[in-house]
Motif scaffolding. Structure first.
Motif, PDB file in Angstrom:
ATOM      1  N   VAL A 252     -11.403   3.365  -0.597  1.00 23.96           N
ATOM      2  CA  VAL A 252     -11.364   1.903  -0.477  1.00 23.96           C
ATOM      3  C   VAL A 252     -10.076   1.347  -1.085  1.00 23.96           C
ATOM      4  CG1 VAL A 252     -12.430  -0.234  -1.294  1.00 23.96           C
ATOM      5  CG2 VAL A 252     -13.856   1.585  -0.329  1.00 23.96           C
ATOM      6  N   ARG A 253      -9.705   1.848  -2.266  1.00 21.66           N
ATOM      7  CA  ARG A 253      -8.466   1.369  -2.901  1.00 21.66           C
ATOM      8  C   ARG A 253      -7.260   1.669  -2.022  1.00 21.66           C
ATOM      9  NH1 ARG A 253     -10.871   3.224  -7.787  1.00 21.66           N
ATOM     10  NH2 ARG A 253      -9.729   5.189  -7.660  1.00 21.66           N
ATOM     11  N   PHE A 254      -7.227   2.879  -1.463  1.00 22.81           N
ATOM     12  CA  PHE A 254      -6.102   3.253  -0.607  1.00 22.81           C
ATOM     13  C   PHE A 254      -6.011   2.338   0.613  1.00 22.81           C
ATOM     14  CE2 PHE A 254      -4.487   5.526   3.111  1.00 22.81           C
ATOM     15  CZ  PHE A 254      -3.242   5.943   2.658  1.00 22.81           C
ATOM     16  N   CYS A 255      -7.145   2.108   1.244  1.00 23.74           N
ATOM     17  CA  CYS A 255      -7.139   1.326   2.485  1.00 23.74           C
ATOM     18  C   CYS A 255      -6.875  -0.157   2.246  1.00 23.74           C
ATOM     19  CB  CYS A 255      -8.463   1.514   3.228  1.00 23.74           C
ATOM     20  SG  CYS A 255      -8.685   3.208   3.827  1.00 23.74           S
ATOM     21  N   ARG A 256      -7.121  -0.620   1.050  1.00 27.47           N
ATOM     22  CA  ARG A 256      -6.786  -2.006   0.729  1.00 27.47           C
ATOM     23  C   ARG A 256      -5.295  -2.193   0.459  1.00 27.47           C
ATOM     24  NH1 ARG A 256     -11.673  -3.564  -3.515  1.00 27.47           N
ATOM     25  NH2 ARG A 256     -13.209  -4.253  -1.957  1.00 27.47           N
ATOM     26  N   THR A 257      -4.630  -1.146  -0.006  1.00 28.59           N
ATOM     27  CA  THR A 257      -3.217  -1.263  -0.384  1.00 28.59           C
ATOM     28  C   THR A 257      -2.264  -0.689   0.661  1.00 28.59           C
ATOM     29  OG1 THR A 257      -3.385   0.816  -1.629  1.00 28.59           O
ATOM     30  CG2 THR A 257      -3.743  -1.236  -2.847  1.00 28.59           C
ATOM     31  N   ARG A 258      -2.739   0.215   1.488  1.00 25.91           N
ATOM     32  CA  ARG A 258      -1.892   0.780   2.546  1.00 25.91           C
ATOM     33  C   ARG A 258      -1.829  -0.228   3.689  1.00 25.91           C
ATOM     34  NH1 ARG A 258       1.119   2.421   6.047  1.00 25.91           N
ATOM     35  NH2 ARG A 258       1.201   4.539   6.899  1.00 25.91           N
ATOM     36  N   THR A 259      -0.630  -0.594   4.063  1.00 22.24           N
ATOM     37  CA  THR A 259      -0.477  -1.620   5.098  1.00 22.24           C
ATOM     38  C   THR A 259       0.109  -1.036   6.373  1.00 22.24           C
ATOM     39  OG1 THR A 259       1.715  -2.240   4.291  1.00 22.24           O
ATOM     40  CG2 THR A 259      -0.176  -3.447   3.387  1.00 22.24           C
ATOM     41  N   LEU A 260      -0.230  -1.684   7.467  1.00 25.97           N
ATOM     42  CA  LEU A 260       0.329  -1.363   8.778  1.00 25.97           C
ATOM     43  C   LEU A 260       0.652  -2.694   9.443  1.00 25.97           C
ATOM     44  CD1 LEU A 260       0.957   0.896  10.833  1.00 25.97           C
ATOM     45  CD2 LEU A 260      -1.356   0.566  11.752  1.00 25.97           C
ATOM     46  N   GLY A 261       1.947  -2.941   9.628  1.00 26.07           N
ATOM     47  CA  GLY A 261       2.345  -4.241  10.148  1.00 26.07           C
ATOM     48  C   GLY A 261       1.989  -5.365   9.202  1.00 26.07           C
ATOM     49  N   GLU A 262       2.136  -5.101   7.892  1.00 26.46           N
ATOM     50  CA  GLU A 262       1.869  -6.075   6.829  1.00 26.46           C
ATOM     51  C   GLU A 262       0.397  -6.452   6.704  1.00 26.46           C
ATOM     52  OE1 GLU A 262       4.430  -9.424   7.277  1.00 26.46           O
ATOM     53  OE2 GLU A 262       6.260  -8.258   6.980  1.00 26.46           O
ATOM     54  N   VAL A 263      -0.456  -5.671   7.342  1.00 26.32           N
ATOM     55  CA  VAL A 263      -1.904  -5.900   7.242  1.00 26.32           C
ATOM     56  C   VAL A 263      -2.548  -4.658   6.621  1.00 26.32           C
ATOM     57  CG1 VAL A 263      -4.036  -6.304   8.532  1.00 26.32           C
ATOM     58  CG2 VAL A 263      -1.897  -7.404   9.260  1.00 26.32           C
ATOM     59  N   PRO A 264      -3.356  -4.825   5.570  1.00 22.32           N
ATOM     60  CA  PRO A 264      -4.035  -3.658   4.993  1.00 22.32           C
ATOM     61  C   PRO A 264      -4.855  -2.930   6.066  1.00 22.32           C
ATOM     62  CG  PRO A 264      -4.302  -5.580   3.584  1.00 22.32           C
ATOM     63  CD  PRO A 264      -3.690  -6.071   4.866  1.00 22.32           C
ATOM     64  N   ILE A 265      -4.787  -1.620   6.065  1.00 19.85           N
ATOM     65  CA  ILE A 265      -5.498  -0.885   7.107  1.00 19.85           C
ATOM     66  C   ILE A 265      -7.014  -1.055   6.983  1.00 19.85           C
ATOM     67  CG2 ILE A 265      -3.641   0.803   7.384  1.00 19.85           C
ATOM     68  CD1 ILE A 265      -5.372   2.813   5.847  1.00 19.85           C
ATOM     69  N   GLN A 269     -11.101  -2.204  12.109  1.00 18.71           N
ATOM     70  CA  GLN A 269     -12.504  -1.825  12.206  1.00 18.71           C
ATOM     71  C   GLN A 269     -12.694  -0.304  12.204  1.00 18.71           C
ATOM     72  OE1 GLN A 269     -15.027  -2.659  15.833  1.00 18.71           O
ATOM     73  NE2 GLN A 269     -15.767  -4.293  14.487  1.00 18.71           N
ATOM     74  N   ALA A 270     -11.806   0.426  12.857  1.00 18.35           N
ATOM     75  CA  ALA A 270     -11.935   1.883  12.891  1.00 18.35           C
ATOM     76  C   ALA A 270     -11.884   2.466  11.486  1.00 18.35           C
ATOM     77  CB  ALA A 270     -10.832   2.493  13.752  1.00 18.35           C
ATOM     78  N   VAL A 271     -11.081   1.851  10.617  1.00 17.22           N
ATOM     79  CA  VAL A 271     -10.967   2.322   9.237  1.00 17.22           C
ATOM     80  C   VAL A 271     -12.182   1.907   8.415  1.00 17.22           C
ATOM     81  CG1 VAL A 271      -9.642   2.066   7.104  1.00 17.22           C
ATOM     82  CG2 VAL A 271      -8.459   2.369   9.292  1.00 17.22           C
ATOM     83  N   SER A 272     -12.549   0.641   8.489  1.00 21.01           N
ATOM     84  CA  SER A 272     -13.676   0.160   7.682  1.00 21.01           C
ATOM     85  C   SER A 272     -14.980   0.844   8.077  1.00 21.01           C
ATOM     86  CB  SER A 272     -13.813  -1.362   7.815  1.00 21.01           C
ATOM     87  OG  SER A 272     -14.097  -1.744   9.151  1.00 21.01           O
ATOM     88  N   HIS A 273     -15.141   1.136   9.358  1.00 18.59           N
ATOM     89  CA  HIS A 273     -16.362   1.811   9.794  1.00 18.59           C
ATOM     90  C   HIS A 273     -16.412   3.258   9.286  1.00 18.59           C
ATOM     91  CE1 HIS A 273     -17.603  -1.002  13.345  1.00 18.59           C
ATOM     92  NE2 HIS A 273     -17.434  -1.646  12.201  1.00 18.59           N
ATOM     93  N   ARG A 274     -15.270   3.889   9.183  1.00 17.26           N
ATOM     94  CA  ARG A 274     -15.241   5.253   8.639  1.00 17.26           C
ATOM     95  C   ARG A 274     -15.716   5.243   7.186  1.00 17.26           C
ATOM     96  NH1 ARG A 274     -12.664   9.748  10.748  1.00 17.26           N
ATOM     97  NH2 ARG A 274     -11.499   8.480  12.245  1.00 17.26           N
ATOM     98  N   LEU A 275     -15.222   4.269   6.421  1.00 17.84           N
ATOM     99  CA  LEU A 275     -15.676   4.136   5.033  1.00 17.84           C
ATOM    100  C   LEU A 275     -17.167   3.818   4.959  1.00 17.84           C
ATOM    101  CD1 LEU A 275     -12.630   2.131   3.665  1.00 17.84           C
ATOM    102  CD2 LEU A 275     -13.342   4.394   2.856  1.00 17.84           C
ATOM    103  N   ALA A 276     -17.645   2.979   5.860  1.00 20.86           N
ATOM    104  CA  ALA A 276     -19.064   2.619   5.880  1.00 20.86           C
ATOM    105  C   ALA A 276     -19.937   3.843   6.175  1.00 20.86           C
ATOM    106  CB  ALA A 276     -19.320   1.529   6.921  1.00 20.86           C
ATOM    107  N   ARG A 277     -19.466   4.709   7.073  1.00 23.54           N
ATOM    108  CA  ARG A 277     -20.232   5.923   7.374  1.00 23.54           C
ATOM    109  C   ARG A 277     -20.268   6.859   6.167  1.00 23.54           C
ATOM    110  NH1 ARG A 277     -17.811   5.289  12.554  1.00 23.54           N
ATOM    111  NH2 ARG A 277     -16.065   6.654  11.944  1.00 23.54           N
ATOM    112  N   MET A 278     -19.177   6.925   5.419  1.00 22.61           N
ATOM    113  CA  MET A 278     -19.164   7.724   4.197  1.00 22.61           C
ATOM    114  C   MET A 278     -20.201   7.201   3.207  1.00 22.61           C
ATOM    115  SD  MET A 278     -15.015   8.196   3.752  1.00 22.61           S
ATOM    116  CE  MET A 278     -15.085   9.091   2.192  1.00 22.61           C
TER     117      MET A 278
END
Length: 369
Positions: A252-265, A269-278
């Motif tokens: 969660v910390r990584f995905c909040r700080t890692r950006t793609l096009g100035e937007v946190p990854i 949805q593909a990223v957040s859903h992966r975390l939700a499944r974990m």
């Protein structure tokens, strides 16, 4: 029905999490002794036998705390084989004399114990073991070679499963001291993961085992082994709950700080859903592990509950390790990230104490199919 933990259980969790952090920073060869020094090897054993008298639900919570802070899955697997595979079986079916003589040694870590059951042609089918225990004056003569023995090159006590005589079908479980004459230990195998478990071969070459070292009764070895495996399957991967919790927090910390096009990854949805499944897998695994521990605390056989817990948690660890790597892309595939090593550990844990297919068979038989 109460899904919460008592203040005593939470204090134990905090204590074990701190111990895990200390052990994690130590030299690998010192990790198991430090776990013993911190009390982790005797938590559910009676106080009058050197333990702390905790129930198994509390013990599972303690190992969850260890797993959160200690990344060495191999040494935690070795600790589990010692405590859940041997000490709890001895506590359940051992004689009073055996308990008094051995359990204080196991609780303190003076003696490290392990299960020696698997052979090159007898893994999941333990009834097919070829190691023999021939009757001799005052005991047995043990002959045979075991494979994939946790802590095989260093253990001070082996719980050995053997055939009682070359022509007899019954099995016997023996408590064999590591300094007995005739034990030959191989070097640890070059495993992909779980290296701290020091898996290796152990040969018993005409080892004399006294009569009072029989665990249970001769001929009842298969039943005794199943008791040991039920405790082990229920609890040996409890540390993975903490490891999964840590992985989710770090992800969660990584995905909040890692950006793609100035937007946190994390916003994708593909990223957040992966975390939700974990998270979903973790919480389902928690319910199964604590349900199995609760059933064992009540004195139930709990074979199906233990199989379900180990089966689900083993597969969860592998699936979530893959997700953890995928979240980081190429960076997650680098050895320096620690994630490939975590995946290797998870794969090893999914095999130890029964693969998914073996455990599915237990559950199916429990269902009557």
């Amino acid at each position: 029905m109460d899904f919460g933990f008592s203040p005593e259980q939470e204090a134990l969790y905090t204590r074990m999490r701190a111990l895990g952090a200390t052990v994690d920073a130590a030299d690998p060869d010192q990790r198991l002794p430090l776990l013993a020094e911190g009390g982790a090897l005797g938590l559910p054993l009676p106080r009058d036998l050197g333990g702390e008298g905790f129930d198994l639900v509390s013990t599972a919570r303690a190992y969850e705390g260890l797993g959160f802070a200690l990344r060495d899955g191999g040494v935690l697997l070795a600790a589990g084989a010692h405590l859940f595979g041997v000490a709890l079986a001895l506590l359940r079916v051992g004689s009073d004399a055996q308990k008094r003589a051995i359990l204080p040694e196991l609780a303190s870590g003076k003696t490290i114990a392990t299960v020696a059951a698997t052979e090159i042609d007898a893994g999941s089918d333990i009834a097919s073991v070829r190691a023999t225990a021939e009757r001799a004056p005052g005991g047995f003569r043990l002959r045979g070679e075991k494979r994939y023995v946790t802590w095989g090159d260093r253990a001070g006590l082996f719980l050995v499963v053997a055939r009682e005589g070359a022509e007899r079908r019954g099995l016997v479980t023996l408590l064999v001291r590591g300094d007995a004459e005739g034990i030959r230990r191989g070097e640890p195998l070059a495993t992909a993961g779980l290296r701290g478990a020091r898996l290796g071969p152990v040969a018993f070459e005409d080892v004399f085992v006294p009569e009072d070292a029989v665990l249970g009764k001769p001929g009842a070895g298969l039943a005794i082994f199943q008791i040991a495996m039920t405790f082990e399957r229920a609890l040996v991967l409890a540390f993975r709950l903490g490891a999964l919790e840590r992985a989710i927090e770090e992800g969660v910390r990584f995905c909040r700080t890692r950006t793609l096009g100035e937007v946190p990854i994390a916003r994708h949805q593909a990223v957040s859903h992966r975390l939700a499944r974990m998270k979903m897998r973790l919480e389902a695994s928690r319910l199964l592990v604590y349900r199995a521990a609760w059933a064992l605390d009540r004195g139930e056989r709990a074979q199906a509950e233990a199989a379900l817990a180990k089966w689900h948690l083993g597969e969860t660890a592998v699936a979530s390790s893959l997700d953890d790597i995928a979240l980081r892309g190429g960076a997650g595939f680098l050895e320096e990230s620690g994630l490939p090593a975590a995946l290797d550990d998870a794969i090893g844990g999914s095999i130890h104490s029964g693969t998914s297919d073996v455990l599915a068979g237990f559950v199916a038989r429990w269902m009557g199919v």
